[in-house]
Design a protein around this motif. Structure first.
Motif, mmCIF file in Angstrom:
data_model
loop_
_atom_site.group_PDB
_atom_site.id
_atom_site.type_symbol
_atom_site.label_atom_id
_atom_site.label_comp_id
_atom_site.label_asym_id
_atom_site.label_seq_id
_atom_site.Cartn_x
_atom_site.Cartn_y
_atom_site.Cartn_z
ATOM 1 N N GLY A 1 0.807 -1.224 0.000
ATOM 2 C CA GLY A 1 0.000 0.000 0.000
ATOM 3 C C GLY A 1 0.833 1.265 0.000
ATOM 4 O O GLY A 1 0.423 2.277 0.564
ATOM 5 N N SER B 1 0.592 9.181 -0.512
ATOM 6 C CA SER B 1 -0.482 10.182 -0.543
ATOM 7 C C SER B 1 -0.578 10.917 0.796
ATOM 8 O O SER B 1 -0.867 12.114 0.849
ATOM 9 C CB SER B 1 -1.794 9.494 -0.928
ATOM 10 O OG SER B 1 -2.818 9.815 -0.035
ATOM 11 N N ASP C 1 -7.211 9.021 1.144
ATOM 12 C CA ASP C 1 -7.042 8.304 -0.128
ATOM 13 C C ASP C 1 -6.966 6.788 0.044
ATOM 14 O O ASP C 1 -7.189 6.039 -0.899
ATOM 15 C CB ASP C 1 -5.765 8.775 -0.851
ATOM 16 C CG ASP C 1 -5.940 10.187 -1.369
ATOM 17 O OD1 ASP C 1 -7.091 10.646 -1.434
ATOM 18 O OD2 ASP C 1 -4.921 10.839 -1.681
ATOM 19 N N SER C 2 -6.605 6.344 1.251
ATOM 20 C CA SER C 2 -6.498 4.898 1.469
ATOM 21 C C SER C 2 -7.873 4.270 1.693
ATOM 22 O O SER C 2 -7.987 3.054 1.807
ATOM 23 C CB SER C 2 -5.609 4.629 2.690
ATOM 24 O OG SER C 2 -6.213 5.191 3.841
ATOM 25 N N ARG D 1 -3.161 5.726 10.115
ATOM 26 C CA ARG D 1 -3.447 4.722 9.077
ATOM 27 C C ARG D 1 -3.317 3.320 9.674
ATOM 28 O O ARG D 1 -4.195 2.461 9.475
ATOM 29 C CB ARG D 1 -2.464 4.905 7.911
ATOM 30 C CG ARG D 1 -2.561 3.814 6.845
ATOM 31 C CD ARG D 1 -1.631 4.108 5.666
ATOM 32 N NE ARG D 1 -1.616 2.991 4.725
ATOM 33 C CZ ARG D 1 -0.755 1.974 4.772
ATOM 34 N NH1 ARG D 1 0.169 1.948 5.718
ATOM 35 N NH2 ARG D 1 -0.811 1.010 3.878
ATOM 36 N N ASP E 1 -0.710 4.624 -0.767
ATOM 37 C CA ASP E 1 -1.454 5.288 0.306
ATOM 38 C C ASP E 1 -0.512 6.081 1.218
ATOM 39 O O ASP E 1 -0.835 7.178 1.668
ATOM 40 C CB ASP E 1 -2.205 4.240 1.151
ATOM 41 C CG ASP E 1 -3.325 3.573 0.363
ATOM 42 O OD1 ASP E 1 -3.704 4.128 -0.696
ATOM 43 O OD2 ASP E 1 -3.804 2.510 0.797
#
Lengths: 323, 285
Positions: free
Chosen positions: A305, A311, B107-108, B61, A308
């Motif tokens: 990922g 980002s 965005d994830s 996250r 991500d």
């Protein structure tokens, strides 16, 4: 009425002209609400007039009575005997660590003042001498150093600072917190130049071991470790500082953005001053790590990922620019 | 017991023996580890200091990934524990921090609401697994051995972020050492810094810290040191020879990861636990 319980105090004693010390034991009747300073006052008044310690306000404002209580740097006036006894069964009292002891619990603060003074701990005009160029103090400006200005210069953070203990050339937590407090004050004209003088060298901001002892023991919750972090951030952004510390922090940041994890194998090479000596000194460690199968391939695969993660970096960067 | 397992960079990199021994011990204790293979590095205390918003976001996250699984996070590194717990508290207690972090991770497709707990293996064994149940499985292979606990900074401080041990007088490592049947070595340096955070930036100061801690343990009779932090392990073990040179004294004190100590007490072999991968060899038990 029940008999008051006796509390044992073991107190560090040293004569000014002696290199050795002894521990004297006193018994004090427990009284509800008694602070360690109250107990020391009782000992001095009724048991042993030769005991020396510093104190003044008795209200955690003056910072005079910082000492080591059961191994931890505290203000004697705001430390309850009851709490110490509950945890340790007795009260051991020593001078603050990492300071030369003068007599008993009184230590020499001069090394400390020298460090604090080295950061120009006051507001200055701009270097060009022009007055009135700096911004007035607003509520928003004050937010920058909210809490940090509460430092009462008691020295407790130095008593427990592991980097200062290892090398007392380290400028130390309270001095750096002061340096930060004035650097971000909108009225100050000296700004980061204060950093360039005292904070950038090898015993400056990058020698902090991030052990968080200073923030943990600070009786006024100044959080020097946090202030040191802000100084590191400012010094890095300025781009004028290129030390092992900045390279270390930037390498970690770059690794996470690129692959999501730290590339431990190449990290030392990216942090060190590149000269033959440092490279040669790394060889034995590298070989042993390799033989012990503890050196992963430097060609690490990115996280699945990683887009991500990238980002997140982009969004945080954009937000920083908006400010 | 099931956790979202966050091994951290060291266990996946220069401390493979920590990863290996953790997996074995968890299996033997029937603890399910759902490994978070896509979680990023926590950024260490360096990033938390340098760029708090970024540290908030990347760790939020990770927290959100565990929340999606409906699991608490299990760490095996003192610094991962310190950073993740710090961020968890910051974003869970402050809507502005949470909003900012959630915006950064948008965005994830993940969002975090603040329901995850971050636990180190040390705490999970005591609070979730239970010392009595653990004792039934440990067969006292370590009886008579003197073990010095070395906590590491970030599993203790700031205690307001962590909330497990008393930072002045922690007891969790001692509890587990006693559970293995070994003797606990009492010494002052158990809560001090190993020197790791400055070993690449101020090596002499780092080695002063490393040698002081090891000598304090040794002078108080330690046969072994045990630590719940792989970064402490690097300094105490991999840098021990340099620390000896720096101090001008022989130390020669083997250092175990927490998982290895539990593994030995479960009857596993030293090789199986990767103890032969340490710099300082351990005499056979």
């Amino acid at each position: 009425m029940t008999e008051p319980s006796k509390i044992t105090f073991r107190v560090f004693r040293k004569e000014p002209d002696s290199d050795s010390h002894r521990i004297d034991t006193y018994e004090v009747d427990m009284v509800e609400g008694m602070s360690v300073l109250d107990a020391l006052t009782l000992i001095k008044d009724w048991q042993d007039t030769s005991l020396s310690y510093r104190s003044s306000c008795r209200s955690a404002i003056c910072g005079s009575c910082a000492m080591t209580i059961n191994g931890h740097a505290k203000l004697a006036c705001r430390t309850q005997v009851k709490d110490e006894v509950a945890k340790w069964g007795e009260v051991r009292v020593e001078p603050l660590g990492n300071f030369p002891v003068l007599k008993d619990l009184v230590f020499d603060l001069n090394p400390y003042w020298k460090q604090v003074n080295s950061v120009t701990p006051w507001l200055e005009d701009r270097p060009d001498g022009k007055e009135g160029e700096s911004a007035p103090l607003t509520e928003k400006g004050m937010e920058q150093f909210k809490g940090v200005e509460d430092c009462i210069l008691c020295g407790a953070c130095y008593g427990q600072c592991t980097a200062y203990e290892a090398d007392n050339r380290f400028i130390g937590p309270a001095a750096l917190a002061k340096g930060y407090r004035f650097t971000v004050d909108p009225r100050d004209g000296k700004g980061l130049e204060r950093l360039m003088e005292g904070l950038q060298d090898e015993k400056g901001i990058w020698s902090c071991a991030r052990c968080y002892f200073c923030s943990q023991v600070c009786p006024k919750d100044v959080q020097p470790a946090k202030a040191i972090g802000r100084l590191q951030e400012m010094a890095s952004k300025e781009g004028t500082v290129n030390t092992e510390g900045t390279r270390y922090a930037k390498a970690i940041k770059n690794d996470i953005e690129k692959i999501g994890r730290i590339n431990e194998t190449t990290l030392p090479l990216r942090v060190a001053k590149i000269n033959p000596d440092t490279i040669i000194s790394m060889v034995p460690m590298g070989i042993t790590l390799l033989l012990k199968r503890k050196l992963p391939s430097p060609l690490m695969r990115s996280l699945k990922g990683i887009a991500d993660v990238k980002s997140i970096f982009r969004r945080i960067r954009e937000r920083g620019e908006e400010k | 017991m099931r956790y979202a397992f966050y091994p951290g960079c060291s266990a996946l990199g220069t401390s493979p023996e920590l990863y290996k021994s953790t997996i074995k011990v968890a299996k033997a204790l029937d603890i399910q580890l759902d490994e978070m293979t896509d979680a990023s590095c926590c950024g260490t205390s360096a990033l938390k200091n340098l760029d708090p918003s970024l540290a908030d976001a990347i760790n939020t996250r990770t927290l959100a990934m565990a929340e999606q699984k409906g699991l608490d996070i299990l760490t095996i590194c003192g610094t991962c524990q310190g950073v993740l717990a710090h961020v968890n508290k910051r974003v869970s207690n402050d809507t502005e921090h949470l909003l900012n972090a959630n915006r950064a991770i948008a965005d994830s497709g993940l969002q975090y609401s603040g329901t995850v707990k971050v636990k180190h293996l040390l705490w999970a064994l005591i609070a979730d697994y239970g010392v009595d149940k653990l004792k039934e499985k440990l067969h006292h292979q370590l009886r008579g051995i003197k073990i010095a606990p070395f906590y590491g900074c970030h599993i203790l401080r700031l205690s307001a972020d962590l909330g497990f041990d008393d930072p002045e007088n922690p007891t969790s490592l001692e509890t587990l050492i006693e559970a293995t049947g070994a003797d606990v070595v009492r010494y002052k340096s158990r809560i001090k810094c190993c020197g790791f955070p400055v070993v690449l930036t101020d090596e002499p100061a780092a080695l002063t810290m490393t040698s002081a801690a090891l000598l304090d343990a040794k002078n108080n009779g330690a046969d072994l040191v045990v630590t719940p932090c792989p970064l402490c392990h690097i300094n105490l073990d991999s840098y021990q020879r340099q620390a000896e040179k720096h101090a001008g004294q022989e130390i020669n004190l083997p250092v175990l990861h927490l998982s290895q100590m539990i593994g030995l007490a479960l009857g596993m072999g030293a090789k199986e636990l990767g103890i032969h991968q340490h710099f300082v060899p351990m005499p056979s038990i």
